[in-house]
Design a protein around this motif. Structure first.
Motif, PDB file in Angstrom:
ATOM      1  N   ASP A  75       0.937   2.810   1.040  1.00 53.06           N
ATOM      2  CA  ASP A  75       0.270   1.541   1.333  1.00 53.06           C
ATOM      3  C   ASP A  75       1.129   0.692   2.266  1.00 53.06           C
ATOM      4  O   ASP A  75       1.074  -0.519   2.256  1.00 53.06           O
ATOM      5  CB  ASP A  75      -0.048   0.773   0.047  1.00 53.06           C
ATOM      6  N   GLY A  76       1.930   1.345   3.087  1.00 54.53           N
ATOM      7  CA  GLY A  76       2.980   0.680   3.857  1.00 54.53           C
ATOM      8  C   GLY A  76       4.318   1.073   3.259  1.00 54.53           C
ATOM      9  O   GLY A  76       5.289   1.308   3.953  1.00 54.53           O
ATOM     10  N   ASN A  77       4.359   1.155   1.936  1.00 51.25           N
ATOM     11  CA  ASN A  77       5.450   1.785   1.206  1.00 51.25           C
ATOM     12  C   ASN A  77       5.009   3.204   0.887  1.00 51.25           C
ATOM     13  O   ASN A  77       3.818   3.492   0.806  1.00 51.25           O
ATOM     14  CB  ASN A  77       5.726   1.056  -0.117  1.00 51.25           C
ATOM     15  N   VAL A  78       5.968   4.078   0.693  1.00 55.39           N
ATOM     16  CA  VAL A  78       5.675   5.435   0.246  1.00 55.39           C
ATOM     17  C   VAL A  78       6.162   5.540  -1.196  1.00 55.39           C
ATOM     18  O   VAL A  78       7.320   5.235  -1.486  1.00 55.39           O
ATOM     19  CB  VAL A  78       6.380   6.490   1.128  1.00 55.39           C
ATOM     20  N   TYR A  79       5.259   5.938  -2.081  1.00 58.29           N
ATOM     21  CA  TYR A  79       5.588   6.136  -3.486  1.00 58.29           C
ATOM     22  C   TYR A  79       5.539   7.626  -3.789  1.00 58.29           C
ATOM     23  O   TYR A  79       4.620   8.323  -3.359  1.00 58.29           O
ATOM     24  CB  TYR A  79       4.579   5.419  -4.387  1.00 58.29           C
ATOM     25  N   LEU A  80       6.522   8.102  -4.520  1.00 58.71           N
ATOM     26  CA  LEU A  80       6.573   9.502  -4.912  1.00 58.71           C
ATOM     27  C   LEU A  80       6.637   9.625  -6.420  1.00 58.71           C
ATOM     28  O   LEU A  80       7.377   8.885  -7.077  1.00 58.71           O
ATOM     29  CB  LEU A  80       7.806  10.183  -4.317  1.00 58.71           C
ATOM     30  N   THR A 111       1.733  13.587 -12.423  1.00 59.87           N
ATOM     31  CA  THR A 111       1.238  14.565 -11.458  1.00 59.87           C
ATOM     32  C   THR A 111       0.476  13.933 -10.303  1.00 59.87           C
ATOM     33  O   THR A 111       0.350  14.541  -9.251  1.00 59.87           O
ATOM     34  CB  THR A 111       0.312  15.590 -12.142  1.00 59.87           C
ATOM     35  N   ILE A 112      -0.044  12.724 -10.507  1.00 63.19           N
ATOM     36  CA  ILE A 112      -0.819  12.040  -9.463  1.00 63.19           C
ATOM     37  C   ILE A 112      -0.340  10.597  -9.386  1.00 63.19           C
ATOM     38  O   ILE A 112      -0.111   9.958 -10.415  1.00 63.19           O
ATOM     39  CB  ILE A 112      -2.330  12.070  -9.779  1.00 63.19           C
ATOM     40  N   ILE A 113      -0.220  10.080  -8.166  1.00 61.80           N
ATOM     41  CA  ILE A 113       0.135   8.678  -7.968  1.00 61.80           C
ATOM     42  C   ILE A 113      -0.832   8.104  -6.945  1.00 61.80           C
ATOM     43  O   ILE A 113      -1.200   8.772  -5.977  1.00 61.80           O
ATOM     44  CB  ILE A 113       1.615   8.531  -7.538  1.00 61.80           C
ATOM     45  N   ALA A 114      -1.297   6.870  -7.165  1.00 55.92           N
ATOM     46  CA  ALA A 114      -2.297   6.271  -6.280  1.00 55.92           C
ATOM     47  C   ALA A 114      -2.053   4.779  -6.127  1.00 55.92           C
ATOM     48  O   ALA A 114      -1.549   4.124  -7.041  1.00 55.92           O
ATOM     49  CB  ALA A 114      -3.701   6.510  -6.841  1.00 55.92           C
ATOM     50  N   VAL A 119      -5.304  -3.409  -0.409  1.00 49.37           N
ATOM     51  CA  VAL A 119      -4.795  -4.584  -1.114  1.00 49.37           C
ATOM     52  C   VAL A 119      -3.287  -4.678  -0.902  1.00 49.37           C
ATOM     53  O   VAL A 119      -2.555  -3.772  -1.302  1.00 49.37           O
ATOM     54  CB  VAL A 119      -5.114  -4.496  -2.629  1.00 49.37           C
ATOM     55  N   PRO A 120      -2.821  -5.757  -0.248  1.00 48.20           N
ATOM     56  CA  PRO A 120      -1.369  -5.911  -0.102  1.00 48.20           C
ATOM     57  C   PRO A 120      -0.714  -5.961  -1.484  1.00 48.20           C
ATOM     58  O   PRO A 120      -1.228  -6.580  -2.410  1.00 48.20           O
ATOM     59  CB  PRO A 120      -1.212  -7.244   0.623  1.00 48.20           C
ATOM     60  N   ASP A 121       0.420  -5.312  -1.614  1.00 43.99           N
ATOM     61  CA  ASP A 121       1.148  -5.260  -2.886  1.00 43.99           C
ATOM     62  C   ASP A 121       0.259  -4.768  -4.023  1.00 43.99           C
ATOM     63  O   ASP A 121       0.242  -5.334  -5.123  1.00 43.99           O
ATOM     64  CB  ASP A 121       1.762  -6.617  -3.229  1.00 43.99           C
ATOM     65  N   SER A 122      -0.459  -3.705  -3.759  1.00 45.67           N
ATOM     66  CA  SER A 122      -1.318  -3.075  -4.761  1.00 45.67           C
ATOM     67  C   SER A 122      -0.482  -2.600  -5.950  1.00 45.67           C
ATOM     68  O   SER A 122       0.702  -2.306  -5.816  1.00 45.67           O
ATOM     69  CB  SER A 122      -2.024  -1.862  -4.131  1.00 45.67           C
ATOM     70  N   PHE A 137       1.440   0.132 -12.858  1.00 44.95           N
ATOM     71  CA  PHE A 137       2.679  -0.620 -12.658  1.00 44.95           C
ATOM     72  C   PHE A 137       2.476  -1.626 -11.535  1.00 44.95           C
ATOM     73  O   PHE A 137       1.704  -1.383 -10.606  1.00 44.95           O
ATOM     74  CB  PHE A 137       3.834   0.312 -12.241  1.00 44.95           C
ATOM     75  N   ARG A 138       3.196  -2.733 -11.596  1.00 48.35           N
ATOM     76  CA  ARG A 138       3.263  -3.634 -10.447  1.00 48.35           C
ATOM     77  C   ARG A 138       4.087  -2.957  -9.360  1.00 48.35           C
ATOM     78  O   ARG A 138       4.806  -1.990  -9.634  1.00 48.35           O
ATOM     79  CB  ARG A 138       3.918  -4.960 -10.851  1.00 48.35           C
TER      80      ARG A 138
END
Length: 179
Positions: A75-80, A111-114, A119-122, A137-138
């Protein structure tokens, strides 16, 4: 697929993805391919009507933790999500703080992250396969809530789609796909 032109094949790098590619995501017109074996996320830049040039690595150097990566969200950040229960956050290839806090039962098998790209700061949503729950999570890692389903709704979960603007969380499981 293009709304204007329909289904078509576009130029894509050398027209091959490594067989070890785990996930393909897009953000801001770019494509990101998670390759845990190479311990890297490859970034494809759009040019004209395709992605004809070779990808560039998202990280300056390979990250050993990526061998454990199960999914990514952008979302602009990459989450793993990592198979050992950790979640990582990066901005422009650099680690960002993301400490899981307030979660009573630790993640066992994410197993899944979304995230909701609109939405900024989803919030960050993670499917934890072992207890069959979706945890919210925030963006800083603070636990918000979890979702558990009666019956087999979260069995064989394939993907999650988040629409925070409309307070919706969509899931696809194997049973739904075959019905």
């Amino acid at each position: 697929y293009s709304l204007s032109f329909g289904l078509q094949t576009l130029p894509f790098g050398d027209n091959r993805l490594a067989s070890s590619m785990k996930r393909l995501r897009s953000y801001d017109g770019k494509l990101y391919a998670l390759d845990p074996s190479a311990q890297q996320i490859m970034k494809y830049e759009p040019q004209g009507n395709g992605y004809p040039t070779a990808p560039t690595p998202y990280f300056g150097q390979a990250l050993p933790d990526l061998a454990l990566a199960t999914d990514m969200a952008i979302d602009g950040n990459v989450y793993l999500a990592l198979s050992d229960g950790r979640l990582l956050k990066f901005k422009e290839g650099k680690p960002e703080p993301f400490e899981i806090r307030g979660l009573g039962e630790p993640l066992r098998e994410p197993t899944i992250i979304a995230v909701d790209q609109n939405v900024p700061d989803s919030s960050v949503y993670v499917f934890d396969a072992e207890p069959k729950r979706i945890v919210q999570f925030r963006p800083d890692g603070m636990f918000v809530r979890q979702f558990r389903a009666d019956g087999d709704m979260f069995d064989n979960l394939q993907d999650i789609l988040v629409d925070e603007q409309n307070n919706r969380l969509y899931v696809i499981n194997q049973a739904v796909l075959s019905t």
